[in-house]
Design a protein around this motif. Structure first.
Motif, PDB file in Angstrom:
ATOM      1  N   ASN B 240     -21.371   7.446   5.734  1.00  0.00           N
ATOM      2  CA  ASN B 240     -21.971   6.168   5.357  1.00  0.00           C
ATOM      3  C   ASN B 240     -20.977   5.019   5.570  1.00  0.00           C
ATOM      4  O   ASN B 240     -20.945   4.048   4.817  1.00  0.00           O
ATOM      5  N   LYS B 256     -26.327  -1.763   7.362  1.00  0.00           N
ATOM      6  CA  LYS B 256     -26.026  -1.880   5.937  1.00  0.00           C
ATOM      7  C   LYS B 256     -26.150  -3.315   5.439  1.00  0.00           C
ATOM      8  O   LYS B 256     -26.533  -3.545   4.296  1.00  0.00           O
ATOM      9  N   THR B 260     -28.570  -2.608   2.722  1.00  0.00           N
ATOM     10  CA  THR B 260     -27.812  -2.412   1.491  1.00  0.00           C
ATOM     11  C   THR B 260     -27.530  -3.773   0.850  1.00  0.00           C
ATOM     12  O   THR B 260     -27.849  -3.994  -0.307  1.00  0.00           O
TER      13      THR B 260
END
Lengths: 277, 295
Positions: B240, B256, B260
């Motif tokens: 990740n 991301k 995220t």
């Protein structure tokens, strides 16, 4: 005499080298399959148990969990429909490019080539937004249409090459007999490019079946495909390697089938555009 | 091409290409442009129902000033450069060794196709298992050889190397297959002629084989380079991007940032940078592979 021995030694060294290279190639795949067939005790034991009692427990337990069947069916539907439409539209476009001269063709060809390289990750954000607005996010249709588009450039390119290899005199005699372009395509071109269709289908199926990022973003728990499913097992607390490797093995089955039955088509597809055949 | 092949006035060539063209434009071209446009807006993932706010060049200033962006560019360059060099070198050497024909070459060639065919997700999962410090096989093999265990994915110094190893495992066979196909395209007369002239293997290699291969090698290198810029799944699964941001290559950084950090505008600005790199590489690829293509 001496040089014969030297040659033989050279051959032997080469052979050992090749065998080591293939073992390195194969080992991770062996590791995946064998772990999926082991009880947890055997999977984690060190030194590794090279000989163990195989079990299908991991497979039965993932098939029993109700969602797995759904993900599996989603994967099959998505990959098959993407393959069908992408290859069919690719053949139509390839026929147009290989057999006709018209304004704007060169532009289309260059566009196609540029699009071939588009990283899926660049599409993730805009497609996610557009699909959400149009209400086709979280549907299998929304995912299929992206896969159709992503694979089209390659399919057009490969099928165009195969069509260009068919002697034009075949088309001509059919046209003289009064066949329309559509009939020529259906009755003459399509049957003759069957090997090209095989190459295009295998590659499209492989990419659609394996794809992860777009599926992760564009599907929900009802429409998600196997690669996303396997990654969900990974983030669960206490990784269940037996089940994960079982799903991973199932995902890899089409790859095994293609590799051992269609190696020739695979090499044609891989070298298309890179090596002049 | 003979002039008999269709006239510009006919409708059917357009009808045949229309469906493909419509899908390419609707699903690839338009989203790419809407993504570029979004790079100039601020939009949070949770506000997706609202309208985005125009911020001019702020996203671009943001990323160029951001430490993580710089790191991810550096990681990307190290990763792509290492894998392309290693894969080309090993793949070419393998192809040259096996070109002469080893018994069972077809069988070995089939084996070498396997890694290329496997899904990136599966590759990530399997290698994550093998790199595991407590029950992974790789540390076990090292221990058998008397080498200290390595924190493959947990050590910030090692994580990127581990990912490079995995990529080399998956893609060297691909390079090998392309170079082998290229070698089989070298005219046999050239090889024979150089032998008759008394050239040894090294001379034939340097003066005949490698020059004949140069186009294939260049195209393979660019293909691998583009793929290395595109791929993120193996990193996403194995690390990740971590530890820290030590394996966060540009495409993963983009993903991301969008999902995220939930900053769609900033992610799109990163996408613009990535798109420019890929386009430059693609133009090189296209000019090479269209060289003797008749249109």
């Amino acid at each position: 005499m001496k040089s014969v021995t030297r040659k033989r030694i050279g051959k032997t060294v080469l052979m050992i080298f090749v065998i080591i290279a293939s073992l390195v190639c194969i080992f991770p795949i062996y590791e995946m399959i064998s772990t999926s067939l082991k009880y947890d005790v055997d999977a984690f034991s060190l030194p590794p148990k090279w000989i163990f009692t195989p079990t299908f427990d991991n497979y039965t337990s993932i098939f029993v969990s109700s969602n797995f069947g759904r993900y599996f069916i989603n994967s099959v539907i998505v990959a098959l429909s993407a393959t069908f439409f992408s290859v069919f539209l690719g053949a139509l476009a390839g026929y147009s490019i290989a057999r006709f001269r018209y304004k704007g063709k060169k532009l289309i060809v260059i566009l196609t080539l540029l699009m071939r390289m588009i990283p899926p990750v660049i599409l993730v954000v805009p497609v996610f937004i557009l699909w959400t607005k149009m209400g086709i996010s979280d549907t299998r249709f929304g995912l299929v249409i992206v896969y159709v588009a992503l694979n089209l450039p390659f399919n057009i390119w490969v099928l165009k090459t195969f069509i260009a290899d068919i002697p034009y005199s075949l088309d001509e005699s059919a046209i003289i007999d009064g066949c329309s372009d559509w009939t020529v395509f259906r009755k003459i071109i399509l049957p003759l490019i069957a090997p090209g269709i095989a190459v295009a289908s295998i590659f499209t199926f492989r990419i659609s079946w394996n794809e992860y990022i777009l599926s992760l973003v564009l599907t929900n728990r009802f429409t998600r495909t196997l690669p996303v499913a396997v990654s969900l097992y990974l983030t669960d607390a206490g990784t269940e390697w037996g089940k994960i490797t079982a799903i991973a093995t199932i995902i890899a089955i089409p790859a095994f089938i293609f590799t051992f039955t269609a190696a020739k088509q695979l090499i044609t597809g891989m070298t298309a555009g890179a090596v002049k055949g | 091409m003979s002039s008999a092949k269709g006239l510009a006035t006919r409708k059917s060539p357009y009808l045949f290409i229309l469906p493909a063209f419509a899908i390419l434009v609707g699903v690839l071209v338009l989203p790419v442009f809407s993504g570029i446009r979004l790079g100039f807006f601020e939009w949070a993932l949770r506000d997706i129902g609202k309208d985005p706010e125009f911020v001019g060049l702020r996203n671009f200033m943001d990323i160029f000033r951001s430490e993580n962006f710089h790191t991810s560019i550096r990681v990307t360059l190290i990763f792509t450069f290492s894998v392309v060099v290693l894969e080309l070198f090993i793949g070419t050497v393998l192809a040259l060794l096996l070109e002469k024909g080893v018994p069972g070459l077809r069988f070995f060639r089939t084996i070498f196709i396997l890694p290329v065919m496997i899904a990136p997700v599966v590759v990530g999962v399997v290698w994550k298992f093998m790199y595991n410090p407590s029950y992974g096989k790789i540390n076990y093999f090292l221990q058998v050889l008397g080498i200290e265990p390595v924190g493959w994915l947990s050590d910030p110094q090692m994580a990127l190397i581990s990912i490079i190893i995995t990529d080399v495992w998956q893609w060297t066979p691909f390079v090998f297959l392309l170079i082998l196909a290229g070698l089989q395209g070298v005219p046999q007369e050239l090889n024979d002629a150089s032998k008759v002239d008394g050239a040894n293997y090294l001379q034939t290699l340097v003066h005949i084989k490698l020059p004949c291969l140069s186009n294939v090698i260049a195209v393979t290198a660019v293909l691998r380079l583009i793929d290395a810029f595109r791929g993120l799944v193996v990193m996403l699964i194995m690390t990740n991007g971590g530890p820290g941001v030590s394996t966060e290559i540009l495409s993963l950084h983009l993903y991301k940032t969008a999902f995220t950090d939930q900053r769609l505008g900033k992610a799109s600005a990163i996408a613009v940078v990535l798109l420019m790199i890929i386009t430059l590489l693609s133009i090189f690829f296209i000019t090479r592979s269209m060289k003797d293509e008749e249109l």
